[in-house]
Design an enzyme around this catalytic site. Structure first.
Site, PDB file in Angstrom:
ATOM      1  N   LYS A 242       1.092  -1.199   0.075  1.00 24.29           N
ATOM      2  CA  LYS A 242      -0.239   0.110   0.197  1.00 24.29           C
ATOM      3  C   LYS A 242       0.788   1.631  -0.311  1.00 24.29           C
ATOM      4  CE  LYS A 242      -3.919  -2.565   0.583  1.00 24.29           C
ATOM      5  NZ  LYS A 242      -3.133  -3.450  -0.041  1.00 24.29           N
ATOM      6  N   ASP A 243       0.367   2.430   0.359  1.00 28.99           N
ATOM      7  CA  ASP A 243       0.787   3.731  -0.330  1.00 28.99           C
ATOM      8  C   ASP A 243       1.647   3.965   0.802  1.00 28.99           C
ATOM      9  OD1 ASP A 243      -1.823   4.171  -2.401  1.00 28.99           O
ATOM     10  OD2 ASP A 243      -0.429   5.423  -2.885  1.00 28.99           O
ATOM     11  N   LYS A 244       3.114   4.721   0.881  1.00 31.81           N
ATOM     12  CA  LYS A 244       3.149   5.226   2.239  1.00 31.81           C
ATOM     13  C   LYS A 244       3.130   6.482   2.700  1.00 31.81           C
ATOM     14  CE  LYS A 244       7.587   6.936   4.248  1.00 31.81           C
ATOM     15  NZ  LYS A 244       8.792   7.619   3.607  1.00 31.81           N
TER      16      LYS A 244
END
Length: 717
Positions: A242-244
C-alpha cells in the site's frame, strides 16, 4: 581506486544520453538542457511524460486540486478476495485456549492414566520439577505412551502443563528404530522460557489480523513486526503493498505467534493492529480483489457542475491503466528504469554507478557519502559512514568492499533479488506506459483486429513486483529450510533453466487470444477487455502493428524479447499482461469547505474504532478553501494517482503538486491582502517572487506538516 578515475558515461550503453557529471563537479550538475545549482531552489521530481504518461480518455477539461497535501488526505482500505472492505472494528486480543482442571478432575485424570504414569513416576516428575536446570541430576524422564492415541497424549501434556507450568516441558517422541512406539519426554527447559515451547492451542496455524499504518511503507511495517517477533521478514505475509504517504488498512498473516505478542510488537513498531482471526490457510500476495480509496483534494478551484460532469465521464469511460510515478523513483536524473536497462544488458558496472552516483537534492549525509565514493571509490569507508543496514546503498557498498571494487556482479548479489528486480520491472512499466499512450493516441477507444484479451474474462491483472516479492519469499524459505535440515540448496539458475524449458509450451502465452474482425463486430468485447503485454520472452504480443511498437522500443534500448531471457536467469523477464483501460466502481463524491491546512477532512479506521477524534462536518459550507472528497474502488495493481490525473488533467508528480498548492496559497494571500487594503489596513509586504517559486521550500513545509500531523496522531493514539 584513485581520485583521477574517469567517471562512467551513459553513452556507452544507451544512445543519445544526457550529460553525466564529472567527479570534481561539486556545485553545478548538468542534466541535459536543465542546469541546477546544487542546494538551489530548482528541485524537480520525475514528470509524467518522462514515464510515458501522456494521454487522456475523457475530453472534459480538468480543474485545480492538490493531491496528498497531507498524508491523512489519502486513505486506503484493502478489499479481500470475497469483496469485503477491510476496516479495523475489533481491538480485543484473543487468549490461548488452555484446558483447566480442578482438583477433582486432576485426581480423576491421574487415575485414568495410572497404568502409564505410576505413583513412582509422579514422584520422580515432582523431584525433577523442583530441581534447577543446571543440576546434572536433572535428567529427562521418558514415559511410554504407545497405548494412548493422540487425543489422550494431548491430555497428558495439558495435565503436566497445569501442574508444573514452565518448570517442565514435555514433548512426544518416537525412537529412530521404531515407528510404532511413542514416548512423552519430560525435561527441564533449556535457558529462559521460550515462546516456541508453548503448546499452540489456538484454532488455526496462522494468525490473520488487520494492520493500520500511517506514513509508512508496507514492507517497513512487515520488517518492524518481524524484528520485534524475532522472525525473518519473509514470514510476515500480506496480500499487497500500500501507499506510504497515506493512512492504510490491510490484512497481515503470521504463523504461530500469539495475538498478545503481535500486539506488543505492533505498539513498539508504531502501527495498529486488530480484528484477529485464525486459519489454517496462509495469506499470499495477490489474495485481494482491490482497494477502496477515500481521498481529499484540497484547494479545489473550478465550477462544481463542470467538475461533476468530469466525474460522471470518468465513471463511464474510465482511465488509462498507467503505472504511476511511484514505479520510477524520486530522481528525474536517475529514473529506476535506466538502472533496469543496464541490468538487462548485464552492464553491472553501470548499474552500480547509477545506484551510488551523486544526485541533486539528496539528504546531506547521503550526498556526502555518494560524493566521497564517486571520487575515491573506497567502498569500505563509505559503508562505515552509512548506519542503515537495510538500504540498497549500504548492501551494495558492503558487497564491493567484500568482493572487490571491480567485482560489480558479485557486489549486486548482496542486494535482495526482489529489490534488484524493481529496476527491471520499472523498465517493463515504462514500455507499457509508452505503448498504452500510443495505442490511445493513434486508435482511440476503438478495437482493432489483433488486439489481445484474456481468454477467461474474469482474469485479473497480476502485479509483477508483488509476484517477484512472493517468489523471493518462497526462495528464502527454501534456503532457510535447507540450512536447518542440512541438505543441498538448489541453484537458482538451475531452477530457472528448468522453468524456461517448460515455457516452450507455456500456458502463460495461451492466457490471452488475439481478437478477429468477426469477434469485434459481434460486440462481445469492449475496450475495457483489451490487455497489453509487459515485455518478456514468454509472452504473446498483439497480432497487429502494436507488436512492432514493442520491437522499436526494445531496439531503442539495445534489447529484444529474446535478450530478456537473461543469461543470469534470476534477472530474466517472462512478461505479464495488464488491462489498457479500467474504470472505478462505487464512485461517490461531495464538496465541502474548510478553514485551515491542518483541518482533518477524512475520518480514519483508527479514529472510528477508538473514538478519539473531533467530529468532521462533512457538509461544511463555511471556510476559505474548498475540498472535493472522493470515495471509490479500484482493482488490484491499479493506481489511484492515475485516476486523479484523468480527473484533474494535471501532472501528479510531487514537484507539480507542490507548485499548485503554493500558487493557491499565494492566491488566497493576495485575495486576503486586497480585502485588508480595501478596509484601510496597512499593506503587507509579499514574498519575493523567487521565494514563492521555491519548490524545495514547499517540500520542507510539507514534510514539517507531515511531522506535526504524525505527532498529533500519536498523541491521540
Amino acid at each position: 581506486m584513485g581520485k583521477n578515475r574517469t567517471p562512467f558515461k551513459r553513452q556507452r550503453w544507451r544512445p543519445q544520453q544526457r550529460g553525466t557529471p564529472s567527479s570534481n563537479s561539486n556545485k553545478n550538475i548538468d542534466y541535459g538542457n536543465r542546469r541546477i545549482e546544487a542546494g538551489g531552489a530548482g528541485w524537480q521530481s520525475l514528470r509524467e511524460d518522462q514515464a510515458g504518461i501522456t494521454e487522456y480518455v475523457n475530453k472534459i477539461a480538468g480543474f485545480t486540486g492538490v493531491v496528498k497535501s497531507r498524508f491523512s488526505d489519502f486513505q486506503v482500505n484493502e478489499i479481500d478476495a470475497n469483496g469485503k472492505v477491510l476496516q479495523i472494528t475489533d481491538l480485543t486480543t484473543p487468549q490461548a485456549l488452555v484446558e483447566t482442571l480442578d482438583e477433582t478432575e486432576l485426581a480423576a485424570a491421574r487415575e485414568r492414566f495410572k497404568e502409564v504414569i505410576t505413583t513412582e513416576v509422579w514422584e520422580k516428575i515432582g523431584v525433577l520439577a523442583a530441581m534447577k536446570s543446571n543440576n546434572p541430576a536433572a535428567q529427562p524422564i521418558d514415559i511410554n505412551v504407545s497405548s494412548l492415541d493422540k487425543e489422550k497424549r494431548t491430555q497428558v501434556h495439558n495435565i503436566l502443563k497445569q501442574l508444573y507450568g514452565q518448570k517442565l516441558v514435555s514433548s512426544t517422541i518416537s525412537p529412530t528404530d521404531s515407528t510404532d512406539e511413542r514416548f512423552v519426554r519430560i525435561m527441564k527447559p533449556k535457558g529462559k522460557p521460550s515462546e516456541k515451547r508453548k503448546r499452540w492451542t489456538f484454532p488455526g496455524e496462522y494468525v490473520h489480523f488487520l494492520v493500520y499504518k500511517e506514513n509508512m511503507e508496507t514492507t517497513e511495517a512487515a520488517s518492524r513486526l518481524a524484528s520485534r517477533l524475532s522472525m525473518h521478514p519473509s514470514h510476515v505475509n500480506y496480500c499487497g503493498t500500500k501507499d506510504k504517504r497515506a493512512k492504510t488498512t490491510q490484512k497481515f498473516c503470521i504463523k504461530r505467534r500469539e495475538p498478545s505478542q503481535i500486539l506488543t510488537a505492533a505498539k513498539v513498531s508504531k502501527i495498529k493492529v486488530g480484528n484477529f482471526e485464525f486459519s489454517n490457510e496462509v495469506v499470499k500476495l495477490g489474495d485481494l480483489k482491490g482497494n477502496r480509496f477515500r481521498i481529499a483534494l484540497r484547494h479545489v478551484n473550478g465550477d462544481e457542475k463542470e467538475i461533476e460532469k468530469a466525474l460522471e465521464g470518468l465513471r463511464e469511460n474510465g482511465f488509462i491503466n498507467y503505472f504511476g510515478l511511484q514505479r520510477f523513483g524520486n530522481h528525474p536524473d536517475i529514473p529506476t528504469y535506466e538502472i533496469g536497462v543496464a541490468l538487462l544488458k548485464s552492464d553491472y558496472k553501470t548499474v552500480v554507478e547509477l545506484i551510488l552516483k551523486p544526485r541533486e537534492h539528496d539528504l546531506p549525509f547521503m550526498d556526502n557519502i555518494r560524493r566521497r565514493w564517486w571520487e575515491e571509490r573506497n567502498s569500505a569507508a563509505a559503508a562505515a559512514n552509512l548506519n542503515s543496514n537495510d538500504s540498497i546503498e549500504k548492501k551494495l557498498l558492503v558487497g564491493l568492499a567484500t568482493y572487490g571494487e571491480n567485482d560489480y556482479s558479485a557486489a549486486l548479489r548482496k542486494i535482495p533479488r526482489n529489490m534488484l528486480l524493481l529496476y527491471t520491472h520499472a523498465f517493463q512499466s515504462l514500455v507499457f506506459n509508452r505503448i498504452a499512450s500510443r495505442r490511445i493516441r493513434e486508435f482511440g477507444l476503438k478495437l482493432i483486429p489483433g488486439d489481445l484479451v484474456y481468454r477467461n474474462k474474469e482474469e485479473m491483472d497480476d502485479d509483477i513486483v508483488e509476484e517477484t516479492i512472493l517468489e523471493d519469499m518462497v526462495e528464502n524459505e527454501e534456503v532457510n529450510e535447507a540450512k536447518e535440515e542440512n541438505v543441498p540448496i538448489p541453484n537458482s539458475d538451475e531452477k530457472n533453466e528448468a522453468a524456461a524449458d517448460e515455457a516452450a509450451g507455456s500456458k502463460f502465452k495461451r492466457k490471452v487470444k488475439a481478437l478477429s474482425a468477426g469477434e469485434i463486430e459481434s460486440g462481445g468485447y469492449t475496450i475495457f477487455d483489451i490487455v497489453l503485454p509487459l515485455p518478456g520472452y514468454d509472452i504473446t504480443y498483439p497480432d497487429n502493428e502494436v507488436k512492432t511498437w514493442y520491437e522499436e522500443i526494445l531496439e531503442e534500448y539495445g534489447l529484444s524479447s529474446q535478450t530478456l531471457r537473461h543469461s543470469v536467469k534470476t534477472y530474466a523477464l517472462a512478461g505479464a499482461y495488464r488491462k489498457l483501460l479500467i474504470h472505478p466502481s462505487g464512485l461517490t463524491w461531495k464538496f465541502r469547505k474548510y478553514s485551515s491546512a491542518e483541518e482533518s477532512l477524512i475520518v480514519s479506521d483508527w479514529d472510528v474504532v477508538t473514538g478519539r477524534y473531533e467530529p468532521i462536518q462533512e457538509d461544511c459550507e463555511v471556510g476559505d478553501f474548498k475540498a472535493l472528497l472522493l470515495d471509490f474502488c479500484l482493482p488490484r495493481s491499479a493506481y489511484a494517482t492515475m485516476f486523479l490525473r484523468e480527473l484533474l488533467k494535471s501532472d501528479t508528480s510531487a514537484a507539480h503538486q507542490m507548485k499548485i498548492e503554493l500558487d493557491e496559497k499565494n492566491k488566497n494571500k493576495n485575495s486576503e491582502q486586497s480585502r485588508v487594503n480595501e478596509d484601510g489596513g496597512e499593506e503587507e509586504i509579499l514574498c519575493d517572487a523567487s521565494e514563492q517559486d521555491s519548490s524545495q521550500k514547499r517540500k520542507c513545509e510539507s514534510e514539517k506538516s507531515d511531522e506535526v500531523e504524525e505527532k498529533k496522531s500519536k498523541s491521540d493514539g
